[in-house]
Design a protein around this motif. Structure first.
Motif, mmCIF file in Angstrom:
data_model
loop_
_atom_site.group_PDB
_atom_site.id
_atom_site.type_symbol
_atom_site.label_atom_id
_atom_site.label_comp_id
_atom_site.label_asym_id
_atom_site.label_seq_id
_atom_site.Cartn_x
_atom_site.Cartn_y
_atom_site.Cartn_z
ATOM 1 N N ILE A 37 16.035 82.887 77.971
ATOM 2 C CA ILE A 37 14.913 83.569 77.322
ATOM 3 C C ILE A 37 14.130 84.390 78.343
ATOM 4 O O ILE A 37 13.762 85.544 78.093
ATOM 5 N N GLN A 38 13.885 83.828 79.528
ATOM 6 C CA GLN A 38 13.113 84.537 80.548
ATOM 7 C C GLN A 38 13.877 85.734 81.108
ATOM 8 O O GLN A 38 13.274 86.737 81.506
ATOM 9 N N LEU A 39 15.201 85.658 81.128
ATOM 10 C CA LEU A 39 16.011 86.776 81.619
ATOM 11 C C LEU A 39 16.247 87.853 80.567
ATOM 12 O O LEU A 39 16.800 88.911 80.862
ATOM 13 N N GLY A 40 15.837 87.576 79.331
ATOM 14 C CA GLY A 40 16.042 88.545 78.256
ATOM 15 C C GLY A 40 17.423 88.496 77.644
ATOM 16 O O GLY A 40 17.801 89.403 76.889
ATOM 17 N N ALA A 41 18.189 87.433 77.950
ATOM 18 C CA ALA A 41 19.542 87.317 77.403
ATOM 19 C C ALA A 41 19.587 86.634 76.048
ATOM 20 O O ALA A 41 20.657 86.552 75.434
ATOM 21 N N ALA A 44 13.739 76.543 67.463
ATOM 22 C CA ALA A 44 13.030 75.996 68.615
ATOM 23 C C ALA A 44 12.100 77.028 69.235
ATOM 24 O O ALA A 44 10.984 76.694 69.666
ATOM 25 N N VAL A 45 12.508 78.303 69.270
ATOM 26 C CA VAL A 45 11.680 79.359 69.841
ATOM 27 C C VAL A 45 10.445 79.586 68.972
ATOM 28 O O VAL A 45 9.327 79.760 69.479
ATOM 29 N N LYS A 86 16.058 71.791 73.070
ATOM 30 C CA LYS A 86 16.814 73.030 72.863
ATOM 31 C C LYS A 86 16.145 74.200 73.578
ATOM 32 O O LYS A 86 16.808 75.014 74.244
ATOM 33 N N PHE A 87 14.822 74.289 73.484
ATOM 34 C CA PHE A 87 14.097 75.394 74.116
ATOM 35 C C PHE A 87 14.186 75.294 75.638
ATOM 36 O O PHE A 87 14.398 76.304 76.320
ATOM 37 N N ASN A 88 14.034 74.093 76.175
ATOM 38 C CA ASN A 88 14.059 73.931 77.628
ATOM 39 C C ASN A 88 15.425 74.266 78.217
ATOM 40 O O ASN A 88 15.518 74.823 79.319
ATOM 41 N N ARG A 89 16.488 73.942 77.494
ATOM 42 C CA ARG A 89 17.827 74.255 77.996
ATOM 43 C C ARG A 89 18.088 75.759 77.996
ATOM 44 O O ARG A 89 18.869 76.256 78.816
ATOM 45 N N ALA A 90 17.438 76.475 77.087
ATOM 46 C CA ALA A 90 17.646 77.926 77.000
ATOM 47 C C ALA A 90 16.526 78.722 77.657
ATOM 48 O O ALA A 90 16.485 79.952 77.525
#
Length: 452
Positions: free
Chosen positions: A401-405, A417-418, A393-397
């Motif tokens: 997360i890195q873009l701040g979305a 997951a975060v 779940k974390f890897n798909r998002a």
């Protein structure tokens, strides 16, 4: 009581060297079975040892185990007598009774522990002659699949990511799938030092000569070498010697397994073994198939791999890890694809993780242990399943997360997951000088809690 020594010795048919093409010797007149060892003699020169790898009519094809310099047409090709190939065979294995006894016999025994030998059983470590060994045949009869014990006992490898999420069973065969420079040698060294095994057998097949000494001194270390046997057949060795090195390492592991010991077999690499077989097969005229690999390559792989595993009636075991080079990081490489189908699981090392400083660079999502369900308790299996879900779940998002979305609260599963990602990454990473027991790894996995 039958006295085989009184039996007449059959006449040996000598042959003549008539052709040398690449690494293949062609001899006329010699009659010897495939796998038999012969001596190619030139007057005034040191004999060259060669093994019969095929024949065509009255012509025998041989592959040398040494340099061909000095050979000329007309050299004598003489099958070596069994008394010279296997000087210590007993009465029950009379040399003129079994054709497989004409094959190579190499040293086995406790004297090999702590030593580094080549594919012929000769010491490479400048440690003097090897004592407490005796010669045994390289060719062994396969164990009936119904006589093997199933894999039921977990094995502590000392690597936290493997213990927690890819639990290994004693007697399992796994592949380490990796490209170049992603840390597979370091991972092998960690398992050699920390795995709960009686004997470690390391086969360094087709690797660079520089890596052999570095692996032994820097990665394996003195502590790991004490209970280990290292068989080295570097890249500059003839193809038959490279194949022989892999077979010899496996035979040593079988020797200790048959004595009731638990053996860890580490072979680097299965791909170099297949490449050596490709060189031999193409040289004697076998047609190429997938990516230049002839059909015999794909037949040789299971013959080698199936020799490891649990022994008869639960007496001893061989747990084997074979590294498989994925050329160009291509998981569909023909050897990688074939190995994946004959092994009991695969551990994939990721270049992306290695470049980010994540070691060992195990890609848990692409890796699997096919016996984990049989060796791990239910709560451990449930914890591993949840950890895989959080990681996926974390890897798909990750990009969001890195873009701040990423907005907390929109997806409860992603929120979990975060939150659990930092301790999960701490579980999956490990310094090469630190071991992690199976119990401690399992407990750390079960402590992962996204609500904490």
């Amino acid at each position: 009581m039958r006295h085989y020594a009184a039996l007449p010795r059959p006449l040996e048919m000598e042959g003549t060297l008539v052709r040398v093409t690449g690494l293949v010797l062609e001899a006329a007149g010699v009659r010897a079975p495939v796998g038999a060892v012969c001596s190619v003699n030139m007057p005034g020169d040191k004999p060259v040892t060669a093994e019969v790898v095929g024949f065509n009519g009255d012509r025998a094809y041989l592959m040398p185990t040494g340099e061909l310099h000095g050979l000329a047409s007309g050299a004598r090709v003489v099958p070596l007598p069994v008394a010279q190939v296997a000087p210590r065979l007993g009465v029950d294995n009379h040399p003129w009774r079994r054709s497989e006894d004409r094959g190579l016999h190499l040293p086995m025994g406790d004297g090999l522990l702590g030593r580094v030998v080549d594919a012929h059983g000769q010491p490479m470590d400048r440690g003097g002659p090897i004592e407490q060994v005796h010669n045994e045949p390289m060719v062994r009869r396969a164990i009936n699949a119904m006589d093997r014990d199933p894999v039921r006992q977990p094995l502590d490898t000392g690597v936290r990511a493997i213990n927690a999420l890819l639990t290994v069973g004693r007697g399992q065969r796994l592949g380490l799938f990796a490209g170049t420079g992603v840390g597979k040698s370091v991972l092998l060294g960690m398992m050699a030092r920390y795995t709960a095994a009686d004997v470690i057998v390391v086969g360094l097949i087709g690797e660079r000569g520089r890596e052999v000494k570095e692996f032994i001194e820097d990665i394996l270390g003195d502590e790991g070498l004490k209970r280990a046997v290292v068989v080295a057949a570097p890249a500059d060795a003839p193809p038959l010697v490279r194949m022989q090195g892999a077979s010899y390492a496996t035979a040593i592991a079988e020797h200790f397994r048959d004595r009731g010991q638990h053996v860890l077999l580490l072979m680097d690499s299965l791909t170099r073994y297949a490449m050596a077989q490709r060189e031999i097969a193409l040289a004697i005229g076998e047609p190429p198939a997938t990516k230049g690999y002839p059909p015999s390559c794909f037949a040789k792989l299971p013959q080698l791999v199936e020799r490891s595993g649990n022994g008869l009636n639960g007496v001893g075991s061989i747990t084997a890890f074979y590294t498989v080079l994925t050329e160009g990081d291509d998981p569909q490489d023909p050897i990688a694809d074939a190995a994946r189908g004959i092994l009991d699981g695969h551990i994939v090392l990721s270049r992306e993780l290695a470049e980010s400083g994540h070691f060992p660079a195990i890609d848990v999502e692409k890796s699997i242990s096919r016996v984990m369900n049989a060796v791990a308790p239910r709560e451990h299996l449930e914890g591993a399943r949840r950890a895989r879900q959080w990681l996926s779940k974390f890897n798909r998002a990750r990009d969001l997360i890195q873009l701040g979305a990423y907005v907390p609260g929109a997806d409860p599963e992603l929120d979990a997951a975060v939150r659990v990602n930092p301790p999960l990454m701490a579980l999956l990473q490990q310094d090469m000088h630190d071991g992690a027991s199976l119990i401690a790894s399992s407990q750390q996995l079960l402590r992962l809690n996204p609500s904490a």
